[in-house]
Design an enzyme around this catalytic site. Structure first.
Site, PDB file in Angstrom:
ATOM      1  N   LYS A 170     -11.796  -4.870  -7.612  1.00  0.00           N
ATOM      2  CA  LYS A 170     -11.832  -3.481  -7.412  1.00  0.00           C
ATOM      3  C   LYS A 170     -11.056  -2.338  -7.886  1.00  0.00           C
ATOM      4  O   LYS A 170     -11.411  -1.015  -8.772  1.00  0.00           O
ATOM      5  CB  LYS A 170     -13.006  -2.785  -7.242  1.00  0.00           C
ATOM      6  CG  LYS A 170     -12.298  -2.242  -5.568  1.00  0.00           C
ATOM      7  CD  LYS A 170     -13.147  -1.771  -4.279  1.00  0.00           C
ATOM      8  CE  LYS A 170     -12.600  -1.056  -3.692  1.00  0.00           C
ATOM      9  NZ  LYS A 170     -12.287  -1.604  -2.038  1.00  0.00           N
TER      10      LYS A 170
ATOM     11  N   LYS B  39       1.000  -1.077   0.107  1.00  0.00           N
ATOM     12  CA  LYS B  39       0.231   0.294   0.273  1.00  0.00           C
ATOM     13  C   LYS B  39       0.394   1.361  -0.349  1.00  0.00           C
ATOM     14  O   LYS B  39       0.164   2.143  -0.735  1.00  0.00           O
ATOM     15  CB  LYS B  39      -1.018   0.071   1.511  1.00  0.00           C
ATOM     16  CG  LYS B  39      -1.934  -1.036   1.217  1.00  0.00           C
ATOM     17  CD  LYS B  39      -3.380  -0.967   2.162  1.00  0.00           C
ATOM     18  CE  LYS B  39      -4.011  -1.505   1.959  1.00  0.00           C
ATOM     19  NZ  LYS B  39      -5.456  -1.553   2.922  1.00  0.00           N
TER      20      LYS B  39
ATOM     21  N   LYS C 224      -5.740 -11.360  -9.299  1.00  0.00           N
ATOM     22  CA  LYS C 224      -6.392 -11.591  -8.784  1.00  0.00           C
ATOM     23  C   LYS C 224      -7.707 -10.507  -9.013  1.00  0.00           C
ATOM     24  O   LYS C 224      -6.742  -9.428  -8.913  1.00  0.00           O
ATOM     25  CB  LYS C 224      -5.962 -11.295  -6.971  1.00  0.00           C
ATOM     26  CG  LYS C 224      -7.125 -11.634  -6.091  1.00  0.00           C
ATOM     27  CD  LYS C 224      -6.744 -11.369  -4.219  1.00  0.00           C
ATOM     28  CE  LYS C 224      -7.878 -10.808  -3.369  1.00  0.00           C
ATOM     29  NZ  LYS C 224      -7.301  -9.954  -2.075  1.00  0.00           N
TER      30      LYS C 224
END
Ligand code: TRP
Length: 337
Positions: free
Chosen positions: A203, A117, A200
């Protein structure tokens, strides 16, 4: 003699950070409802976690309400579970603070998700992003959860939960239940991107054809399935190594029909990819339609959703307060007694 079997306590949470994909649904949310009779379930909308990356305030507010509605539309019964919004229960932040004092910076800076992140949100690497796992530990330990349904990407965070629970118990005396991960049957199905079946489904994929959200209409679902990347053969066969695209569509088909891969392969024996993709799209659209209708019905009744959240908050706060009081006593905070 009658034996009272107490149900085990279970905790999980989902962040209200925008669209929910069918991957989240199959891997997590759908199973939440299936667990509610056998376990003493606590499900939270993790809004405190969500703000560790930038959120548009109005969207965050809306997404929180939508996620509560989606949970209920997916079968979570607020009469059977404690369903609540994390920020409504202050004990999460309060326990996280105490836990921070037994956590080492190195434990947090080496977390895979923190590193990922930080790279992805390089303009906003904040202390909350680093401390995210400690808040998650607080979520779980407050309810003395024995079981935590999580995806593979959260395994490191669960390890930290166990480590901190044990560390606290050793230092201050037995206080917390040390939880285990819970991986229900069928939840291990990893749903991959339709545009790149080696990644994977997410969104945050820049290609919107890669993912199907719980809110997508029939036409979009059919279109996305039609465009799904497959291979140059013409055989519907499950083989993730050599046929990742076809295998992913089969996994999705099986997840929504309850069929085995062998049964699914039989359904499409001798059929071309066009028919196959159409059938997968129709299956998904048919499965989502009632969930979407129920969610829309619930969203039209904000008073009901507010009442559900209020009741969840009260039930959660009662349990959380009990754990927090114990912690405050153990660490030596003056309580007037
Ligand atoms: N971090 C989890 C996720 O993004 C959400 C979450 C927050 C959670 N607190 C939790 C999951 C506690 C399990 C238990 O998926």
């Amino acid at each position: 003699m009658e034996e009272v079997q107490r149900k085990q306590t279970l905790f999980s949470a989902v962040q209200p950070s925008g669209a929910v994909t069918i991957g989240n649904y199959i891997g997590a949310i759908r199973n939440f409802a299936a667990l509610q009779d056998a376990y003493n379930c606590h499900y939270a909308v993790a809004d405190l976690h969500a703000i560790t990356v930038k959120q548009e305030p109005a969207a965050l507010r809306r997404n929180t309400l939508e996620l509560i509605a989606l949970f209920i539309a997916c079968g979570i019964d607020p009469e059977k579970c404690v369903l609540f919004v994390q920020s409504h229960v202050p004990a999460h932040c309060e326990l996280a603070w105490v836990l921070n004092t037994i956590t080492y910076p190195g434990e947090l800076s080496r977390m895979t998700q923190f590193k990922d992140k930080s790279a992805k949100h390089a303009d906003n690497v904040n202390m909350g992003l680093m401390d995210y796992p400690v808040l998650m530990v607080a979520d779980i330990l407050l309810y003395q959860a024995a079981l935590v349904p999580i995806g593979a990407d959260q395994k490191q965070h669960l390890e930290l939960t166990r480590d901190l629970a044990i560390r606290f118990n050793n230092r201050y005396g037995s206080t917390f239940t040390v939880p285990d991960g819970y991986f229900p049957k069928g939840s291990s199905a990893r749903i991959m991107s339709l545009a790149d079946p080696l990644k994977k489904m997410s969104k945050s994929d820049e290609n919107p054809n890669g993912f199907i959200t719980m809110g997508d209409d029939r036409e979009s679902i059919l279109r996305k399935c039609k465009r799904a990347v497959t291979d140059s053969e013409a055989e519907v066969r499950y083989d993730p190594q050599t046929k990742p695209g076809v295998s992913n569509l089969l996994t999705i088909y099986c997840a929504f029909t309850g069929k085995s891969t062998a049964e699914a392969e039989r359904d499409f024996a001798g059929k071309g990819y066009g028919d196959f993709k159409l059938a997968v799209g129709e299956t998904v659209a048919d499965a989502l339609a009632p969930v979407q209708a129920e969610k829309a019905r619930l969203l039209a009744d904000k008073a009901y959703l507010n009442a559900v959240m209020k009741r969840g908050e009260e039930a959660a706060a009662r349990i959380a307060r009990k754990t927090l009081s114990k912690v405050y006593r153990k660490v030596g905070f003056y309580t007037g007694e």
